[in-house]
Design a protein around this motif. Structure first.
Motif, PDB file in Angstrom:
ATOM      1  N   PHE A  87      42.099  32.976  52.406  1.00 23.57           N
ATOM      2  CA  PHE A  87      40.933  32.631  53.547  1.00 23.57           C
ATOM      3  C   PHE A  87      40.339  33.839  53.842  1.00 23.57           C
ATOM      4  N   ARG A  88      40.959  34.968  53.747  1.00 19.26           N
ATOM      5  CA  ARG A  88      40.533  36.272  54.093  1.00 19.26           C
ATOM      6  C   ARG A  88      39.745  36.820  53.105  1.00 19.26           C
ATOM      7  N   GLU A  89      40.541  36.962  51.847  1.00 18.92           N
ATOM      8  CA  GLU A  89      39.930  37.639  50.708  1.00 18.92           C
ATOM      9  C   GLU A  89      39.094  36.830  49.582  1.00 18.92           C
ATOM     10  N   ALA A  90      39.702  35.557  49.433  1.00 19.12           N
ATOM     11  CA  ALA A  90      38.975  34.887  48.458  1.00 19.12           C
ATOM     12  C   ALA A  90      37.383  34.747  48.297  1.00 19.12           C
ATOM     13  N   PRO A  91      36.714  34.809  49.521  1.00 22.64           N
ATOM     14  CA  PRO A  91      35.180  34.602  49.500  1.00 22.64           C
ATOM     15  C   PRO A  91      34.565  35.886  48.850  1.00 22.64           C
ATOM     16  N   ALA A  92      35.096  37.100  49.279  1.00 23.00           N
ATOM     17  CA  ALA A  92      34.682  38.390  48.552  1.00 23.00           C
ATOM     18  C   ALA A  92      35.043  38.346  46.856  1.00 23.00           C
ATOM     19  N   TYR A  93      36.068  37.813  46.822  1.00 27.51           N
ATOM     20  CA  TYR A  93      36.527  37.897  45.109  1.00 27.51           C
ATOM     21  C   TYR A  93      35.625  36.995  44.705  1.00 27.51           C
ATOM     22  N   LEU A  94      35.115  35.695  44.926  1.00 26.62           N
ATOM     23  CA  LEU A  94      34.113  34.921  44.358  1.00 26.62           C
ATOM     24  C   LEU A  94      33.025  35.626  44.290  1.00 26.62           C
ATOM     25  N   GLU A  95      32.429  36.194  45.135  1.00 26.86           N
ATOM     26  CA  GLU A  95      31.295  36.988  45.279  1.00 26.86           C
ATOM     27  C   GLU A  95      31.213  38.073  43.983  1.00 26.86           C
ATOM     28  N   ALA A  96      32.248  38.811  43.785  1.00 21.33           N
ATOM     29  CA  ALA A  96      32.417  39.821  42.821  1.00 21.33           C
ATOM     30  C   ALA A  96      32.674  39.202  41.528  1.00 21.33           C
ATOM     31  N   LEU A  97      33.241  37.930  41.270  1.00 23.47           N
ATOM     32  CA  LEU A  97      33.202  37.302  40.070  1.00 23.47           C
ATOM     33  C   LEU A  97      31.921  36.692  39.667  1.00 23.47           C
ATOM     34  N   ARG A  98      31.087  36.301  40.697  1.00 22.51           N
ATOM     35  CA  ARG A  98      29.620  35.958  40.464  1.00 22.51           C
ATOM     36  C   ARG A  98      28.868  36.733  39.684  1.00 22.51           C
ATOM     37  N   HIS A  99      29.304  38.145  39.665  1.00 24.30           N
ATOM     38  CA  HIS A  99      28.232  39.208  39.254  1.00 24.30           C
ATOM     39  C   HIS A  99      28.659  39.520  37.963  1.00 24.30           C
ATOM     40  N   LEU A 100      29.708  39.213  37.213  1.00 24.04           N
ATOM     41  CA  LEU A 100      30.276  39.488  36.119  1.00 24.04           C
ATOM     42  C   LEU A 100      29.536  38.638  35.035  1.00 24.04           C
TER      43      LEU A 100
END
Length: 226
Positions: A87-100
């Motif tokens: 719940f802390r880190e996943a939102p940031a990971y999803l944003e990072a993945l969105r840029h791939l």
DNA sequence: GCGACAG
DNA sequence: ATCTTGTCGC
């Protein structure tokens, strides 16, 4: 790639309930033998700054291809609570993945897969959320215990067992003389297949190269913030 | 009540 | 996760 929104739980109870519901959807079978394109995920954070996440798109034969980044302002961060890391880190990971520029065939996540009190570590949570195969590689233990002493030789592994004796993953010695890593399936992969996948990754130091690069990039990105 | 406790 | 110097060891 496309990534569905990741709602922030209103309460601790809601977060636990969501984990128990999503854990039921985890699929513990599948091989990653044919996977060549993966995304390695790691995050970095320092008090007073946003949490920065990095997704390294990595091809097993060509090496690193692209780096996606994401961040979440400190004020919006879910607190760090053991067992609720996603719940802390996943939102940031999803944003990072969105840029791939393209979707990976599997995720390699810094953290646990099913080796978690409710069977839903961050690797499993992301895997289910994105419906992608995923594997967790953690640098320390959260849940479960190795069933035997881990030999010193590089490549050795011993199963990780839950308090009830169910296999959850492996303690894995990536290099001679280094501390073990804890490998567990995230989603859409079997126990042994998850370990086989990690063994297939190039490993110059303790961490598999894709994760090591993600770690370096995350630290770099955090330091480069204005 | 006492420890354990991903990042 | 990060805070931190020197120090032990390959």
């Amino acid at each position: 790639m496309e990534t569905p929104p990741f709602p922030k739980p209103e309460s601790l109870e809601a977060a636990l309930a969501l984990q128990r519901a999503l854990a039921q959807r985890v699929v513990l079978e599948g091989s990653l033998e044919g996977v060549r394109l993966l995304a390695a995920l790691d995050a970095s954070h320092k008090k007073g700054k946003p949490l920065v996440a990095v997704a390294v798109l990595y091809h097993l034969e060509r090496g690193p291809l692209f780096v996606g980044r994401g961040k979440v302002p400190e004020e919006e961060l879910f607190p760090y609570i053991p067992g609720l890391l996603s719940f802390r880190e996943a939102p940031a990971y999803l944003e990072a993945l969105r840029h791939l520029p393209e979707a990976p065939e599997a995720l390699l996540v810094d953290g646990q897969g099913i080796a978690h009190p409710r069977g839903l570590g961050i690797a499993s949570h992301l895997g289910v959320h994105l419906d992608l195969p995923s594997v967790g590689v953690a640098k320390s233990l959260l849940f479960g215990r190795p069933e035997a002493p881990l030999p010193q030789e590089a490549g050795s592994a011993v199963r990780l067992l839950s308090p009830q004796g169910q296999p959850l993953g492996y303690a894995y010695r990536s290099r001679t003389g280094v501390r073990p890593l804890f490998v567990s399936p995230g989603h859409r992969v079997g126990l042994e297949e998850a370990l086989a996948f990690v063994r297939r990754l190039p490993t110059r130091f303790r961490l598999p190269e894709p994760l090591r690069l993600a770690h370096l990039e995350a630290g770099r990105a955090l330091g480069a913030l204005d």
